[in-house]
Design a protein around this motif. Structure first.
Motif, PDB file in Angstrom:
ATOM      1  N   LYS A  41       1.489  16.403  11.141  1.00  0.00           N
ATOM      2  CA  LYS A  41       0.498  16.192  12.198  1.00  0.00           C
ATOM      3  C   LYS A  41       1.098  16.421  13.577  1.00  0.00           C
ATOM      4  CE  LYS A  41      -2.432  12.551  14.182  1.00  0.00           C
ATOM      5  NZ  LYS A  41      -2.837  11.127  14.069  1.00  0.00           N
ATOM      6  N   ASN A  42       2.347  16.009  13.765  1.00  0.00           N
ATOM      7  CA  ASN A  42       2.991  16.124  15.068  1.00  0.00           C
ATOM      8  C   ASN A  42       3.866  17.373  15.196  1.00  0.00           C
ATOM      9  OD1 ASN A  42       2.436  13.433  16.637  1.00  0.00           O
ATOM     10  ND2 ASN A  42       2.809  12.831  14.505  1.00  0.00           N
ATOM     11  N   TYR A  88      10.576   9.614   5.935  1.00  0.00           N
ATOM     12  CA  TYR A  88       9.543  10.022   6.892  1.00  0.00           C
ATOM     13  C   TYR A  88       8.258  10.375   6.141  1.00  0.00           C
ATOM     14  CZ  TYR A  88      13.782  10.886   9.712  1.00  0.00           C
ATOM     15  OH  TYR A  88      14.994  10.775  10.357  1.00  0.00           O
ATOM     16  N   ARG A  89       7.144   9.840   6.602  1.00  0.00           N
ATOM     17  CA  ARG A  89       5.872  10.220   5.995  1.00  0.00           C
ATOM     18  C   ARG A  89       5.605  11.698   6.300  1.00  0.00           C
ATOM     19  NH1 ARG A  89       1.444   7.603   4.071  1.00  0.00           N
ATOM     20  NH2 ARG A  89       2.129   5.571   4.821  1.00  0.00           N
ATOM     21  N   GLN A  92       2.836   1.113   3.926  1.00  0.00           N
ATOM     22  CA  GLN A  92       2.268   2.381   4.391  1.00  0.00           C
ATOM     23  C   GLN A  92       2.745   2.752   5.793  1.00  0.00           C
ATOM     24  OE1 GLN A  92      -0.020   4.654   2.569  1.00  0.00           O
ATOM     25  NE2 GLN A  92       1.174   3.490   1.077  1.00  0.00           N
ATOM     26  N   SER A 121       2.946  13.572   6.122  1.00  0.00           N
ATOM     27  CA  SER A 121       1.742  13.875   6.892  1.00  0.00           C
ATOM     28  C   SER A 121       1.941  13.601   8.382  1.00  0.00           C
ATOM     29  CB  SER A 121       0.552  13.074   6.359  1.00  0.00           C
ATOM     30  OG  SER A 121       0.798  11.674   6.451  1.00  0.00           O
ATOM     31  N   PHE A 122       2.773  12.590   8.716  1.00  0.00           N
ATOM     32  CA  PHE A 122       3.050  12.293  10.126  1.00  0.00           C
ATOM     33  C   PHE A 122       3.865  13.421  10.758  1.00  0.00           C
ATOM     34  CE2 PHE A 122       5.608  10.573  13.569  1.00  0.00           C
ATOM     35  CZ  PHE A 122       4.667   9.882  14.315  1.00  0.00           C
ATOM     36  N   GLU A 155       5.003  12.088  -0.780  1.00  0.00           N
ATOM     37  CA  GLU A 155       4.360  11.405   0.346  1.00  0.00           C
ATOM     38  C   GLU A 155       5.365  11.162   1.462  1.00  0.00           C
ATOM     39  OE1 GLU A 155       1.783   7.307   1.264  1.00  0.00           O
ATOM     40  OE2 GLU A 155       2.562   7.714  -0.758  1.00  0.00           O
ATOM     41  N   TYR A 156       6.603  10.869   1.088  1.00  0.00           N
ATOM     42  CA  TYR A 156       7.672  10.684   2.055  1.00  0.00           C
ATOM     43  C   TYR A 156       8.757  11.732   1.834  1.00  0.00           C
ATOM     44  CZ  TYR A 156       5.645   6.202   3.351  1.00  0.00           C
ATOM     45  OH  TYR A 156       4.801   5.225   3.800  1.00  0.00           O
ATOM     46  N   ASP A 211       4.971   4.945   8.665  1.00  0.00           N
ATOM     47  CA  ASP A 211       5.307   6.357   8.860  1.00  0.00           C
ATOM     48  C   ASP A 211       6.801   6.598   8.700  1.00  0.00           C
ATOM     49  OD1 ASP A 211       2.639   7.178   9.503  1.00  0.00           O
ATOM     50  OD2 ASP A 211       2.903   6.291  11.492  1.00  0.00           O
ATOM     51  N   PRO A 261       5.507   6.612  15.689  1.00  0.00           N
ATOM     52  CA  PRO A 261       5.114   6.259  14.322  1.00  0.00           C
ATOM     53  C   PRO A 261       5.143   4.759  14.103  1.00  0.00           C
ATOM     54  CG  PRO A 261       7.425   6.842  14.377  1.00  0.00           C
ATOM     55  CD  PRO A 261       6.905   7.069  15.771  1.00  0.00           C
ATOM     56  N   SER A 262       4.514   4.302  13.032  1.00  0.00           N
ATOM     57  CA  SER A 262       4.711   2.922  12.591  1.00  0.00           C
ATOM     58  C   SER A 262       6.045   2.878  11.841  1.00  0.00           C
ATOM     59  CB  SER A 262       3.571   2.476  11.684  1.00  0.00           C
ATOM     60  OG  SER A 262       3.417   3.354  10.582  1.00  0.00           O
TER      61      SER A 262
END
Length: 353
Positions: free
Chosen positions: A186-187, A179-180, A127, A182-183, A100-101, A129, A211-212
């Motif tokens: 996505k970018n 780092y997530r 949760q 998926s983030f 996930e990360y 990013d 990101p968060s």
């Protein structure tokens, strides 16, 4: 990432939290300590994976990678390939990762024990990013008196969005970040094929994508400076490539500065400050190079055209850089002083970055 493991005929679902990606190039003296520190993080084998990527090493790094893969096949994966540099090697690791990360670690550094267990148990529920933590730089000067305390606990120093964080901070390194995945996907963020500054540029793209972010004071990472470190290389052919890499980074910083200077003054001001600060190690490479006066004048024109020059002049180093570019005829003399006095006698005594 969901991982299925068969136990007594039943499929049990686990969440693979973390993929650790380690580019390996001629790091046989340090790699064992690096990997062993990851194995002491208190994570179980369903929670993380370690991806070792041998980037064309010519020492015994390949044998060390094979040893760990054979010993810990459920945790450690291993890839070997021709040398392409750390940026493209990290990109390959990202493509192979399942967690996930994502965590990018340097093969000559290490972590204190159980730090990642603490991060998972304390902060992963947020949760975010990006999760970042602190580090200690260890060079030969600091090592003389350094006493390891192995204290993993910390507190939240910042919790918010990436652009907000970059209004007063910036991140040069990646090895203190989770780092997530998926983030990043996505970018469409990847490492650019630079030989220096690729981590700063990667973080710039991450944080400008907003990101968060959670930043904690847990001092988990040990960044080891030694004679083989990439930042210490002063060979003329390498330095020319480093100069071009820095120019790519500086131009990208200026792009974000220009985009934000009319709509987010505070963010733009800090991006401009980053440009000035990055010009200091950049200028160190220029003075270490075999550039002649004509090449230096061409460089000056290039930096003026992109509005990188003049620097703000808020620090002594920035004023020196402005002085040199205003009087390019002094470049050769200053370069000789830098190479014959500063590099051999002053730089080795400093804690370098």
């Amino acid at each position: 990432m969901i991982k299925l493991i068969s136990l007594f005929g039943f499929e049990i679902i686990f969440n693979m939290i973390l993929s650790v990606i380690i580019p390996v190039y001629n790091s046989g003296l340090y790699l064992k300590k690096c990997v062993e520190s990851l194995l002491l993080q208190g994570l179980n084998e369903t929670e993380y994976e370690i991806i070792l990527i041998n980037d064309g090493s010519t020492d015994n790094s390949l044998e060390i990678c094979k040893f760990f893969t054979d010993k810990y096949p459920r945790i450690i994966k291993f890839v070997t390939k021709a040398n392409e540099g750390v940026a493209l090697t990290r990109n390959l690791g990202f493509n192979l990762a399942r967690g996930e990360y994502i965590y990018f670690m340097d093969s000559d550094d290490y972590l204190i024990p159980y730090g990642f267990r603490y991060l998972v148990d304390t902060y992963i529920s947020k949760q975010m990013d990006v999760l970042s933590f602190w580090a200690i730089t260890l060079d030969k000067v600091i090592l003389k008196s350094f006493v390891e305390k192995n204290e993993v606990k910390g507190h939240i120093c910042f919790e918010g969005m990436g652009r907000e964080f970059y209004r007063s901070n910036y991140c040069t390194f990646i090895w203190n970040h989770w780092y997530r995945r998926s983030f990043i996907e996505k970018n469409n963020i990847r490492f650019q094929p630079l030989i220096i500054g690729e981590d700063t540029l990667f973080n710039l793209h991450v944080y400008m994508a907003n990101p968060s972010v959670v930043n904690v004071s847990s001092n988990l990472y040990r960044y080891v400076i030694h004679v083989d470190s990439a930042t210490q290389v002063r060979k003329s052919n390498v330095i020319r490539k480093q100069i071009e890499s820095y120019i790519v980074l500086l131009l990208e910083l200026m792009k974000y500065y220009q985009l934000n200077k009319t709509k987010d003054f505070e963010l733009a001001a800090n991006l401009r400050k980053m440009v000035d600060q990055q010009c200091i190690p950049f200028m160190s490479r220029v003075l270490s190079s075999d550039y002649n006066n004509d090449e230096f004048k061409q460089l000056k024109s290039r930096l003026l055209l992109s509005e990188i020059l003049p620097l703000s002049g808020n620090t002594k180093n920035e004023r020196i850089i402005n002085f040199l570019f205003k009087r390019p005829l002094t470049f050769v003399l200053f370069k000789q002083i830098y190479q014959k006095i500063f590099l051999p006698f002053v730089l080795p005594k400093l804690s370098k970055n």
